[in-house]
Scaffold this active site. Sequence first.
Site, mmCIF file in Angstrom:
data_model
loop_
_atom_site.group_PDB
_atom_site.id
_atom_site.type_symbol
_atom_site.label_atom_id
_atom_site.label_comp_id
_atom_site.label_asym_id
_atom_site.label_seq_id
_atom_site.Cartn_x
_atom_site.Cartn_y
_atom_site.Cartn_z
ATOM 1 N N ASP A 504 0.851 -1.195 0.000
ATOM 2 C CA ASP A 504 0.000 0.000 0.000
ATOM 3 C C ASP A 504 0.887 1.245 0.000
ATOM 4 O O ASP A 504 2.105 1.151 -0.104
ATOM 5 C CB ASP A 504 -0.952 -0.018 1.207
ATOM 6 C CG ASP A 504 -0.185 -0.064 2.528
ATOM 7 O OD1 ASP A 504 1.054 0.103 2.503
ATOM 8 O OD2 ASP A 504 -0.817 -0.275 3.579
ATOM 9 N N ASP A 506 1.649 3.469 2.305
ATOM 10 C CA ASP A 506 2.611 3.545 3.406
ATOM 11 C C ASP A 506 3.783 2.609 3.164
ATOM 12 O O ASP A 506 4.938 2.960 3.374
ATOM 13 C CB ASP A 506 1.940 3.132 4.724
ATOM 14 C CG ASP A 506 1.328 4.328 5.419
ATOM 15 O OD1 ASP A 506 1.501 5.448 4.878
ATOM 16 O OD2 ASP A 506 0.695 4.138 6.470
#
Length: 651
Positions: A504, A506
């Site tokens: 993702d 992050d």
Amino acid sequence: MTKDVTQTNNYTAVNINVLKGLEAVRKRPAMYIGDITSRGLHHLVNEVVDNSIDEALAGYNDRIIVIVNKDNSVTVEDRGRGIPVDMHPEEKRSALEVVMTVLHAGGKFDKDSYKVSGGLHGVGVSVVNALSEWLKVEVYRDGKIYFQEYKRGVPQTKVKEIGNAKNKTGTKITFMPDKEIFKTTKFKFETLAERMRELAYLNKEVMIKLRDEIEDEEETYHYKGGLIEFVKYLDETRSPLHKPVYIEGEKENTPVEIAFEYSDEYADNILSYVNNINTHEGGTHLSGFKTALTRTLNNYAYKNKLIKENSKITLTGDDFREGLTAVISVKVMEPQFEGQTKTKLGNSEVKSAVEMILGEKLSEFLEEHPAIAKKIIEKCSRAAEAREAARKARDLVRRKNALDSMHLPGKLADCSINDPEHCEIYIVEGDSAGGSAKQGRDRRFQAILPLKGKILNVEKAKINKILENNEIKAIVAAIGAGIGYDFSSEKSRYGKIIIMTDADVDGSHIRTLLLTFFYRHMKELIAEGKVYIAQPPLYKIKKGKEEIYAYDDDEREKVLKRFKGNGKNDDEVSEDGTPRGVSISRYKGLGEMNPEQLWETTMNPETRTVLQVNLESAAAADKIFETLMGDAVEPRREFIEKHAKYANLDI
Ligand code: 0RA
């Protein structure tokens, strides 16, 4: 074989050798082009372009056009002398045919004009020919157009005259990469662009036009300022302290060209090239540069009392390179390449050539530009002061044993065997994924280091702050090979450093932060190909007892199609397109997988895929990190928009 190529016995014998050569290339393509992934595919284009660049170096070519055609073939056209077509006396066939079909025949005819070619790339166009489903070559020479076509390297006719070429010389090669050989045959504009841009900076007389008719993109690269513009481009997002310094000369038959400038930054960025090949591992040209830079600047500083004789600090080589962006380009007739990746120049005469030229001409430059000289010396003195502060900080940390691998970090789950070559460390995002990885791993050779949250952005931090950061300390201690100038990769406790983050935003940020750290402070690890990125699956698709993992959307679609096809009532499809009885779960994070799943999909060397991070384009890498991690917002936004479609950072 066609009837054209079996005229005489002699001819047949030659041809058998040619076929054997081509067969060797097709059997072991990686031996000739590195690998058969996207990287090897793009290598084909580079190989052909390099030949056209060689014509430019010989002084006969000023324009190269590269086109990715609609059918996915690639055309490279130059305005050189054209590959010779006359009969080769021993081979009893056209020189063109020999160049195109015999390994390493490229420069054989004309040693003088091929002075500096070869080196890392120079495997020859015959390799491209062997790895192409088909290849067509047109030569414009002596007012005529000559033509020959090949299939998987085998000539389909003799060299034919097909028309007149008035006032025109050159070579046009069009090839279709062979799908039987390559894992992918999709050309990426940006990958091609990086190399064409680099070549245009390095060879200011050549204009390179790149067109992609599939993606409908086009760029023209032509930099009359050569290396000066290259340095400005590299420093686009930094604030230089002065106009670039440009130096050129020739000694010991070695032409040397250098451009550099300083900016108010910590990292240095020195790119070195030999015959247009990026020497990641440096070598004699780079050491000559460093020696002359340190000596010349130091002498100037003392002579002009810019450093007090009784000053407590002495400036070291590192101080003279802080915030330095430089490009060194040399042309060497018979380059010796050494090192792990054969990108380190070994010729000792080149060191003295670079040293003499830079020493002489930089002294002159400094005398003539005292204001710039002063700025540079002041900058380097500030670096020396900061280094002194950092040393104190490091000593302090060291005294607490934090960087010392005798005291491994508490959260490291180390492996049991002790042989770096067979050991790997997973640097894992988050404690929960770290927990699964610890349970799922093969503890004999796999170590796990979980990280808490984001690590420090090293692009913008001072070295003492970097050394105080707990996550960084843990990485440095676990790898056990030092950091920065003290780093030596042969001490690394692991042969593979594998970054494992969530799929993702992050996760990709953390991955970039880690790569930035390795790039700036343990660059050898990347140069030697020891840093990898784990590839966890995105989906689990389940039908009855069967479970299949998909690593991207394409794969998910393929699996769904298969599940749809092999059941009895499977053409009944639920509303979102999923066949009945099939469930898809999307992994949001590594933590969602249990230890067995994580092992099976991502960690088991027998079944996993890991992406090797490499320094194929050092210029691009520096730019990527500076752009992603530096201060300037606008270039970052542009960069992200431009690269958004690529899932992975390909440096
Ligand atoms: C062998 C000898 C000469 C030129 C070339 C090869 C040559 C190869 C390529 C590949 C792409 N473009 C190229 N242009 C030239 C020397 C020719 C002479 O002496 O006239």
